[in-house]
Design a protein around this motif. Sequence first.
Motif, PDB file in Angstrom:
ATOM      1  N   GLN A  58      41.243  45.274  44.078  1.00 28.91           N
ATOM      2  CA  GLN A  58      41.205  43.840  43.878  1.00 28.91           C
ATOM      3  C   GLN A  58      39.914  43.421  43.178  1.00 28.91           C
ATOM      4  N   SER A  59      39.941  42.231  42.611  1.00 27.38           N
ATOM      5  CA  SER A  59      38.773  41.722  41.894  1.00 27.38           C
ATOM      6  C   SER A  59      37.607  41.515  42.850  1.00 27.38           C
ATOM      7  N   ARG A  60      36.440  41.987  42.458  1.00 27.72           N
ATOM      8  CA  ARG A  60      35.227  41.803  43.246  1.00 27.72           C
ATOM      9  C   ARG A  60      34.052  41.667  42.297  1.00 27.72           C
ATOM     10  N   SER A  61      33.062  40.917  42.734  1.00 30.05           N
ATOM     11  CA  SER A  61      31.975  40.513  41.842  1.00 30.05           C
ATOM     12  C   SER A  61      30.626  40.980  42.350  1.00 30.05           C
ATOM     13  N   LEU A  62      29.748  41.269  41.415  1.00 24.26           N
ATOM     14  CA  LEU A  62      28.356  41.526  41.755  1.00 24.26           C
ATOM     15  C   LEU A  62      27.709  40.181  42.053  1.00 24.26           C
ATOM     16  N   PRO A  63      27.103  40.008  43.236  1.00 25.85           N
ATOM     17  CA  PRO A  63      26.511  38.714  43.577  1.00 25.85           C
ATOM     18  C   PRO A  63      25.511  38.239  42.528  1.00 25.85           C
ATOM     19  N   ARG A  64      25.433  36.939  42.394  1.00 19.91           N
ATOM     20  CA  ARG A  64      24.599  36.339  41.347  1.00 19.91           C
ATOM     21  C   ARG A  64      23.159  36.827  41.405  1.00 19.91           C
ATOM     22  N   GLU A  65      22.592  36.915  42.617  1.00 18.67           N
ATOM     23  CA  GLU A  65      21.199  37.340  42.727  1.00 18.67           C
ATOM     24  C   GLU A  65      21.014  38.777  42.255  1.00 18.67           C
TER      25      GLU A  65
ATOM     26  N   PRO B  88      21.848  47.446  26.439  1.00 20.07           N
ATOM     27  CA  PRO B  88      22.445  47.872  27.710  1.00 20.07           C
ATOM     28  C   PRO B  88      23.626  46.998  28.092  1.00 20.07           C
ATOM     29  N   ASN B  89      24.579  47.626  28.776  1.00 20.62           N
ATOM     30  CA  ASN B  89      25.782  46.955  29.260  1.00 20.62           C
ATOM     31  C   ASN B  89      25.720  46.897  30.780  1.00 20.62           C
ATOM     32  N   LEU B  90      25.902  45.708  31.344  1.00 24.48           N
ATOM     33  CA  LEU B  90      25.837  45.534  32.789  1.00 24.48           C
ATOM     34  C   LEU B  90      27.189  45.058  33.310  1.00 24.48           C
ATOM     35  N   LYS B  91      27.812  45.875  34.160  1.00 26.46           N
ATOM     36  CA  LYS B  91      29.092  45.490  34.757  1.00 26.46           C
ATOM     37  C   LYS B  91      28.825  44.565  35.933  1.00 26.46           C
ATOM     38  N   VAL B  92      29.413  43.359  35.892  1.00 27.67           N
ATOM     39  CA  VAL B  92      29.190  42.379  36.950  1.00 27.67           C
ATOM     40  C   VAL B  92      30.461  42.086  37.741  1.00 27.67           C
ATOM     41  N   GLN B  93      31.580  42.709  37.348  1.00 29.02           N
ATOM     42  CA  GLN B  93      32.857  42.472  38.027  1.00 29.02           C
ATOM     43  C   GLN B  93      33.700  43.724  37.916  1.00 29.02           C
ATOM     44  N   ASP B  94      34.502  44.007  38.929  1.00 26.97           N
ATOM     45  CA  ASP B  94      35.394  45.167  38.909  1.00 26.97           C
ATOM     46  C   ASP B  94      36.720  44.773  39.535  1.00 26.97           C
ATOM     47  N   GLY B  95      37.754  45.570  39.274  1.00 26.87           N
ATOM     48  CA  GLY B  95      39.067  45.319  39.833  1.00 26.87           C
ATOM     49  C   GLY B  95      39.794  44.172  39.150  1.00 26.87           C
ATOM     50  N   CYS B  96      41.058  43.992  39.518  1.00 27.97           N
ATOM     51  CA  CYS B  96      41.878  42.962  38.879  1.00 27.97           C
ATOM     52  C   CYS B  96      42.990  42.526  39.824  1.00 27.97           C
ATOM     53  N   ASP B  97      43.186  41.211  39.927  1.00 31.02           N
ATOM     54  CA  ASP B  97      44.249  40.670  40.764  1.00 31.02           C
ATOM     55  C   ASP B  97      45.516  40.357  39.973  1.00 31.02           C
ATOM     56  N   ASN B  98      45.463  40.536  38.657  1.00 30.48           N
ATOM     57  CA  ASN B  98      46.669  40.370  37.844  1.00 30.48           C
ATOM     58  C   ASN B  98      47.588  41.567  38.054  1.00 30.48           C
ATOM     59  N   ARG B  99      48.828  41.399  37.720  1.00 32.36           N
ATOM     60  CA  ARG B  99      49.767  42.517  37.829  1.00 32.36           C
ATOM     61  C   ARG B  99      50.579  42.611  36.536  1.00 32.36           C
ATOM     62  N   CYS B 100      49.904  42.865  35.430  1.00 31.24           N
ATOM     63  CA  CYS B 100      50.605  43.084  34.172  1.00 31.24           C
ATOM     64  C   CYS B 100      51.522  44.294  34.345  1.00 31.24           C
ATOM     65  N   SER B 101      52.721  44.205  33.851  1.00 31.43           N
ATOM     66  CA  SER B 101      53.735  45.217  34.156  1.00 31.43           C
ATOM     67  C   SER B 101      53.423  46.584  33.563  1.00 31.43           C
ATOM     68  N   PHE B 102      52.553  46.647  32.548  1.00 29.26           N
ATOM     69  CA  PHE B 102      52.243  47.919  31.890  1.00 29.26           C
ATOM     70  C   PHE B 102      50.981  48.574  32.442  1.00 29.26           C
ATOM     71  N   CYS B 103      50.236  47.876  33.301  1.00 30.78           N
ATOM     72  CA  CYS B 103      48.858  48.279  33.599  1.00 30.78           C
ATOM     73  C   CYS B 103      48.721  48.931  34.966  1.00 30.78           C
ATOM     74  N   VAL B 104      48.068  50.091  34.989  1.00 27.68           N
ATOM     75  CA  VAL B 104      47.841  50.824  36.229  1.00 27.68           C
ATOM     76  C   VAL B 104      46.499  50.469  36.859  1.00 27.68           C
ATOM     77  N   ILE B 105      45.655  49.730  36.144  1.00 26.45           N
ATOM     78  CA  ILE B 105      44.277  49.499  36.580  1.00 26.45           C
ATOM     79  C   ILE B 105      44.167  48.878  37.976  1.00 26.45           C
ATOM     80  N   PRO B 106      44.947  47.843  38.330  1.00 22.96           N
ATOM     81  CA  PRO B 106      44.801  47.300  39.691  1.00 22.96           C
ATOM     82  C   PRO B 106      45.022  48.339  40.779  1.00 22.96           C
ATOM     83  N   TYR B 107      45.889  49.334  40.518  1.00 18.32           N
ATOM     84  CA  TYR B 107      46.216  50.336  41.519  1.00 18.32           C
ATOM     85  C   TYR B 107      45.155  51.433  41.627  1.00 18.32           C
ATOM     86  N   VAL B 108      44.250  51.499  40.657  1.00 17.68           N
ATOM     87  CA  VAL B 108      43.203  52.526  40.706  1.00 17.68           C
ATOM     88  C   VAL B 108      41.795  51.929  40.823  1.00 17.68           C
ATOM     89  N   ARG B 109      41.682  50.604  40.623  1.00 16.56           N
ATOM     90  CA  ARG B 109      40.371  49.945  40.779  1.00 16.56           C
ATOM     91  C   ARG B 109      40.379  48.873  41.862  1.00 16.56           C
TER      92      ARG B 109
END
Length: 516
Positions: free
Chosen positions: A195-202, A172-193
Amino acid sequence: MARFYIENFGCRATQADGAALERQFLERGLERAGAARDAEIVVLNTCTVTEGADKDARASIRRLQRVNPDCRILVTGCYAQRAPEELAALPGVTWVVGNSHKHQAAEIATSSFSFPFAGSSSSSSGFVPLGQLSKDQLSWEHAGNVIVGDIFAHTELLAAPVFEAANERTRPNLKVQDGCDNRCSFCVIPYVRGQSRSLPRERVIAEVRTLVKAGYREVVISGINLGRWGRDLEDEAVGRRSLVVGEQGQLSSAISSTEQPESNPERLTTNDQRLGFHPERPTTDDQRLVDLIRAILERTTLEKLRISSVEPMDWSIELIGLVAASGRIAKHAHVPMQSGSDAVLRRMHRKYRPWHYREKILTIRAAMPTAAIGADMMVGFPGETEAEFDETRRMIEELPFTYLHVFTYSARPGTPAAEQAGQVPVAVARERNRVLRELASRKKAAFMRSLVGTVVEAITLQSGGAEFSEALTDNYLKMKISGHHEANRWIDVNVEGVDGEMLIGQRVLTQSGRSL
């Protein structure tokens, strides 16, 4: 009982979102259909990282119209966030729900068209350009009910384990983080996902414990920018600065036994320093992913943790040391590179230089001599000359990669690179892609041959009948093990040969002749 079907496109993060969507529909009392043709509600969870991903989603909508014309289609995901009007205009689309409201998709799909939700407005104010939508802005068009809001105001993180279709019983794959605060010039991901946010440790610990209790022996943690896990969690404890017992010695010894990577502090420009290019100066923030990994090891009984893609600047000495020292972490490092040309990396707005990257890869190899080391590569970036491409090719040849993911640049609307001069002809970019894929194939084959005669750890995936069982090694290679073996078991295997893309091996036996 109404039935639903979810079709996922794209990366692991999208697959993980799809698993969370499935959980939503099941909790609302719907039944999972075996195929899209049998469902009353079909969810298309889209990707938009390339033009090809967009085409795949549109083709799937047209196909659904042919095989199941009476179903209601809900389109969500990154494409829905980026171009809702475009999708809403397609025949058969009932709802378009952006990533901003994906966490309410099941509620929207099982309610009326005028479904009210927290913070919504019933007014229709049309669409605005990418990244400028106001929070919870709604718009209804004749072709569908469109619900898209400001992704940068979005704080939800969908989290549910996702399983590989062919190996649902093992990894199984568990996503623990989403979004991105980088702004790579080729990447649309920050604009559709967003800012970076995390699944709390607990929450992470609870999810891993649930998976272990269900019998899973390997869990993969992933994210859009996994190395930045925890930076948004104000209540998280500060990561510990010292290595656990044994790590410092093991890592130092491993590195000193090979050529020490050359440091290049004099190459740092003022702009480099402003952007945070300090490969030899770890910060407290850099340790947070390490802290999460330690917590998983200390507070769960998981047999094997695998770490998915982590950016080069986030492979700290402490992280490398922990992965090298722990037998419960897969010896596998995926480190996106994109280009070996300094000029191209600067145009991409990537936060490292080629010499920084080289140092990280050589440090990882020194600490883990048989680890899988992979990278993402991009060819055909705007302005990429033959000389710049040759810099990338030579760097790949020189570094100890065991596999590569090679992508051809695809212009994404709204990104700076799409407007740059010097767009590389498609035929040229495809030829460069072929060159790197062939190079990667040769490096992978050499790595596989180097393992013949050694003993590796592997997790059994499924049986190929009485003759062999398929497995995946700790260092990320497919394998055939002689004989029938129960799935979802970590075993030691003697590598006897190579058959195409797979290792061939026998399970290691004890002196009494019994399997370990």
